[in-house]
Design an enzyme around this catalytic site. Sequence first.
Site: not given
Lengths: 606, 391
Positions: B123, B219, B271
């Site tokens: 910004y 995870e 996973d």
Amino acid sequence: MEAPNKTASKKTSPRRQGATAEEMSDQQREISVSEFFAKNRHLLGFDNPRKALLTAVKEAVDNALDACEEACILPDIHIELLQRSETRFKVTVRDNGPGIVRKQIENIFGRLLYGSKFHRLKMSRGQQGIGISAAGMYGLMTTGQPVLIISKTHKKKPAVEVLLKMDTSKNRADVVSETEHPEDDGLFQDGHGTQVSIELEGRYQTGRQSVDEYLDQTAIANPHARFTFVTPTNETIEFNRGTNELPPEAKEILPHPRGIELGTLIQMIERTDRSQIGSFLQEEFSRVSSAVAKEICERAGITNRTWVKAIGHKEAEAIYKAIQEVRITAPQTDCLVPIGTKALLSGLLKEVKAEFFTACTRPADVYRGNPFLIEVGLAFGGELPKDELIRVIRFANRVPLLYQQAACASFKAVLETSWKNYGVSQSRGSLPDGPIVVMVHMASVWVPFTSESKEAIADYDEIRKEMKLALQEVGRKLGMYVRRRQRMRNEGERRSIFERYIGEISQATEAITGTPAQRIYDALLRVAQRKTEEADAVLNDEGKRVKDSDPFRKDESVVILAARTPAAPIEDSASDTEEVTQSPSAGTLFGEDESLSKASKGRKKK
Amino acid sequence: MAKKSIREESSTASEAARARESRMMGSQGTRDKTLAKIGELGKSVAKSALAESDPFVDVPTRTMSNTTYNETRRLLQMGDATLRRNLFNTGQARKFMQTVLLSKGCKDLLEAKKTLSLRGMYYKSLHTIAGTKEKTFDDQEESDGILEDIEVALATLRENLHLFAKKRGTMVGNITVVDNGDPIDCRRMGTGGYAIPSICEPSVVQFGKCEAKFVLHVEKDTVWSRFNEDRFWEKHNCILTEGSGQPPRGVRRLLYRLNKELGLPVYCLLDCDPWGHYIYSVIKQGSINLAFESERMAIPDAKYLGIRSADFLRCGLSDDVKIALNDRDIERAKQIAEYPWFIKKKHWQKEIQLMVKNGFKMEVESLITKDISYVTEVYVPERMKAKDWID
């Protein structure tokens, strides 16, 4: 007559009596040419009211132009359409030509197939001697009004006004009335000229295949002529001159032996005043020297001293065969007067609002023994519509051809040219699309039309080949321009990308280092300009920089109008538009010739 | 007396503030060094500009081709290849402008002795370029990429530029940390856990008392919550962390320091898919994108606990947990198998082969189909006990 009715007819009527030869002979009589054309007026371009109006104007204007040029007068032609009723118009065409002597008026305006142009081989607009008399005849047939001709041959002679009524059965005209006007007739400011008025059934419409379009295109191909057109709504449209130079006079030539057919040869032998065959060949044909004549005769099994009277059908055939075998120089081409690259450009410039113009005049070639030459002009960009098929405008001896485009050799030549090579998109078997007008002009002592109404040029291989060569030449220049324009746009975009970020960079750099942003900005701007200039440069075959990067600078056949170039579609591109403005020939061609720059203002409405 | 104590208090308060500041900003020396580096970049641009040549910044390339695997140190290292970013190249001009612009932004930040998030810096440098409708950045992603470029081009670190990323990742367990001077007892973090800060440098985060014997990194947040609710860390005396997918630098730096400074082994529960495999790879060897930080972040001894392709049969899972591999997964799996740090590992080759052969992937949550707490009560304890992991 028909099988099922046979029995019925047997019962009801007595046996059908055949006509005797004598009876039939009562019915048989000569058909005059005028009668034939009165019945077959579509052959002459009077098929419908709209086309009839156009054809009448066209024939009158063509005659006027021919007459002026032959008399070495810069044509100033006035065309007026007066609407009498919904479907009735009075067409008046006035020229500043030499006028017509009194005794020829009936012949020229009242007889079909009467004229100066059919029997000679000379480049002119009219060739058959049908046009204007057919228009008069059409007028008479549809409105019953005779043709009004006013002609003045000299300042000091009175103008003659003649009312003519065609007699179709006799192919000649009756004079209805005849008046002489005083010497100070205001119609002809130059002191001479002809005016013809025909009242006919017609329909006036603007747009494609209209009187307006015909005049537009005539003005392109005849930049030396001035036209004033008063429309049925009483608007005056002026087509100014693009040049004050008259085209040189076309020379008349003798027929070339190769262009003659056997029948014509026999006819010529029958009609000739020469007594010996050798001198006949030498005197009545072009390019036949005494040696060539001798060789032809030897091959035909006769000598050049053989009496013409002694030549029968068999000998004529032998001569014809011999002509095809003997080597004969190609016909001379000085009989052809091209519009010329410069005049073509000025014609296009004043009538077409484009940005790029180029033109090309091919050297003369021969088809069937007739010399001809092809010229092509091309206008691209500017205000021309972008997403349409290109427009092909066709001319024969400076006369626009508005009908039967698809049957014309020039149209076929445009189709067969691979426009893709020149940066123009083209779908298979169709015209290319893009903001382009292509004009194709054929100049010849005898233009092979597909019909008497002179709407399309017959498709001779030699003609089509020349047309394609000319189209390729202008195509190449267009391709160069299109690519160059693209490159300049790319450069412009490149430059604007750089310039856009330079401000940010110099401010940030000042914040980091304290070096004044303005100094960095100015330096970077110079680099940006140099970088994009570099990419503008053209490399020659050896890969070295060519100083003059503009391929068109010395090319007189190209005109580029900068003001009509749309700016690159990017903001901040002021600098690159400026670059286009400086581009080449725009000034050079016009600076010297005042008439041209006046002309480029083009068609004015009053 | 009272007066004095107030003065003492106030002096200690200002000292604390100064200390806090120095912790966050790094030392004066580091700041000066970074400022000097930015100055050099600016000077180089100004110099080429005034010489009317093409200004440039050399940015080390952050691609696989410029990444080498150091077998002895078992981590990824960045090579020497750099990419020259020129102003006068239509493809690079905008990025060049952004590079200079953000360098200036970092300079401002350093001089103001303040820090900003990556989004804050985006910004700060965002505006419309004068005379155009173009913005300096299209989105934060564009600015983030350039900031990483600046980081490598100046051979510095994000924290030295006073930048930090959005907080991501959570920790809980038998450890007390001191975060910016505040002691935080990670045993008493309720259900939310301790949010791992973006900057986990020793100057900001110090370790206090620690009983934990290992770190279990999972995870994502959902799995972490399961373990936290079941007080897994209490029962098994460990630290429990999660990295919301690909762990951010803060999490990786913290795991590295737990491993390096406290000697805690790190086990990963991820996973069974190429994505999970690559998370493990990043934790273990470092990432290709940030190879220059591997030395400060890679944990070559980290272990992959699961879940593994064989678990489908071993745990007797139902067909419902299968998620078919798509073409991209298969391609990615093959790519990972080809990485130099995987290619010589038979277990990994087998694991990836089996996954591709199975044709499906599985998430850690698939173990919930067995029982809500199967993963915390059976799966992980059993694997840990049996030392059944892959390296």
